[in-house]
Scaffold this active site. Structure first.
Site, mmCIF file in Angstrom:
data_model
loop_
_atom_site.group_PDB
_atom_site.id
_atom_site.type_symbol
_atom_site.label_atom_id
_atom_site.label_comp_id
_atom_site.label_asym_id
_atom_site.label_seq_id
_atom_site.Cartn_x
_atom_site.Cartn_y
_atom_site.Cartn_z
ATOM 1 N N SER A 37 -109.719 18.974 83.708
ATOM 2 C CA SER A 37 -109.827 19.002 82.196
ATOM 3 C C SER A 37 -108.944 20.420 81.788
ATOM 4 C CB SER A 37 -111.192 19.105 81.806
ATOM 5 O OG SER A 37 -111.415 19.709 80.579
ATOM 6 N N TYR A 86 -120.188 23.079 82.075
ATOM 7 C CA TYR A 86 -119.109 21.932 82.253
ATOM 8 C C TYR A 86 -117.846 22.296 82.733
ATOM 9 C CZ TYR A 86 -115.945 18.321 81.406
ATOM 10 O OH TYR A 86 -115.007 17.311 81.461
ATOM 11 N N LYS A 105 -115.686 22.047 86.561
ATOM 12 C CA LYS A 105 -114.456 21.598 87.010
ATOM 13 C C LYS A 105 -113.784 22.586 87.530
ATOM 14 C CE LYS A 105 -114.773 17.633 84.828
ATOM 15 N NZ LYS A 105 -115.008 16.204 85.545
#
Ligand code: NAD
Ligand code: WQD
Length: 339
Positions: free
Chosen positions: A125, A150, A154
């Site tokens: 991302s 989150y 990643k």
């Protein structure tokens, strides 16, 4: 022709990528635990492509099961979409996010190692560039300071996949940094179907436009941008799907770490998105300005020159297509996959 395991293939980006893979005559096995995906989505994929992907209900954290699938189904490449993706939820449920996103990817890699499958594409991302990175984001920039579990999940996965590739030069690892995917397949058969209240802008806009929600909250109009609302790099999910197919075909056979931004390179503000949506779809989207949402950055977008030069990929669909396709999906499926 390759045989892919697509984890999270019953979800939003995964399902569109499965369509693209099947259209190009690749074979696909989908592994999904349906935490945020839909089995009926696979029937819709069959309606579009004339081919039904094989489906295995299961969890990516189950390394034994994944290794069995890889061996029994003679998989040669994995595209790994399975994961949890709601930023604010990750702040309240960090352990769940690290478990699914980090432990899930570790388990997958262990299974791949056991089955000697060494081609992996990972859904990363733009968030890994961190809160202090200058714009536009370039692949050569370091991973930055993330602001939530989150984003950190990643970044951690990117890091250990890179280590894995260095430890065994046979691995081909592609780290794909998506910007803001929106839209739907032009058939209106598959699209984004959030369970509960949408977190992202576009599903919220379409649900307000169809009357399921009263009003859209615009989070802040005092950002350092032209009209004061945040700017993002929105890209059509079918362009993203085509990007995956291309990267699988071109980078899969090449060992090493392949890092690409997937965006359009053009930032658009929240107010512009609303205005454009209303214009192309001839429908109104009532909104009101609210306080800023925690953690939002003023503006970020991709530098897309690396993928353009190296793979000759660029997003082909414009904002009109993105917004029309998102609206067609919403109109044809007011209740998502449950109708
Ligand atoms: P999604 O929630 O629609 O799809 C994820 C799929 O993974 C779902 O079908 C879900 O049921 C499945 N899944 C979740 N946990 C699983 C598990 N433990 N085992 C097996 N399956 C599991 O999300 P999406 O928008 O399609 O995103 C796909 C990937 O891309 C995610 O990893 C996400 O973090 C990443 N990503 C998404 C965006 C975005 O804006 N949508 C942006 C950047 C990166
Ligand atoms: C876009 C803009 C909001 C909803 C997130 C993740 C990112 C990536 C994509 C996974 C922002 C504004 C939104 C609403 C609004 N996902 N907005 N009203 O925050 O850029 O990115 O999804 O990797 O990691 O952080 O996307 O769609 O949530 O928001 O005004 O009801 O729309 O403030 O400026 P975001 P988004």
């Amino acid at each position: 022709m390759s045989k892919f395991l697509v984890t999270g293939g019953a979800g939003y980006i995964g399902s569109h990528t499965v369509v693209e893979l099947l259209k190009s005559n690749h074979q696909v096995v989908v592994l999904d635990n349906l935490a945020n995906g839909y089995e009926s989505c696979l029937r819709r994929i069959a309606q579009i492509t004339g081919k039904k992907p094989e489906f295995v209900l299961g969890d990516v954290r189950d390394a034994e099961k994944v290794a069995r699938i890889l061996r029994d189904k003679r998989i040669d490449s994995v595209i790994h979409f399975a994961g949890l993706k709601a930023v604010s939820e990750s702040v309240n449920k960090p352990l769940e996010y690290y478990d699914v996103n980090v432990h899930g990817t570790l388990a997958l890699c262990k299974a791949m190692k056991k089955a000697r499958v060494k081609r992996l594409i990972f859904s990363s991302s733009a968030t890994i560039y961190g809160v202090e990175a200058p714009v536009p984001y370039l692949e050569s920039m370091p991973r930055g300071k993330t602001s939530n579990p989150y984003g950190e999940s990643k970044a951690v996965v990117e890091r250990f996949l890179t280590d894995l590739s260095h430890s065994d030069p046979d691995w081909s690892v592609s780290l794909l940094r998506y910007f803001n995917p929106i839209g739907a397949h032009p058939s209106g058969f598959i699209g984004e179907a959030p369970k509960g209240i949408p977190n992202n802008l576009l599903p919220f806009i379409t649900q307000v436009a169809i009357g399921q929600r009263e009003v859209l909250s615009v989070f802040g109009n005092d950002y350092k941008t032209e009209d004061g609302t945040c700017e993002r790099d929105y890209l059509h999910v079918m362009d993203l799907a085509e990007g995956h197919r291309l990267i699988a075909e071109q980078c899969g056979p090449k060992p090493g770490v392949h890092i690409y931004n997937l965006g359009t390179g053009k930032p658009v503000s929240v107010l512009k998105m609303i205005e454009h949506f209303e214009k192309v779809n001839k429908v109104s989207v009532p909104f009101r300005i609210e306080d800023r949402r925690d953690g939002d950055l003023d503006a970020f977008w991709a530098d897309v020159s690396k993928i353009e030069h190296e793979l000759n990929w660029h997003a082909e669909r414009g904002l009109d297509d993105m917004l029309k396709d998102a609206w067609r999906w919403q109109l044809q499926n007011p209740d998502g996959y449950s109708c």
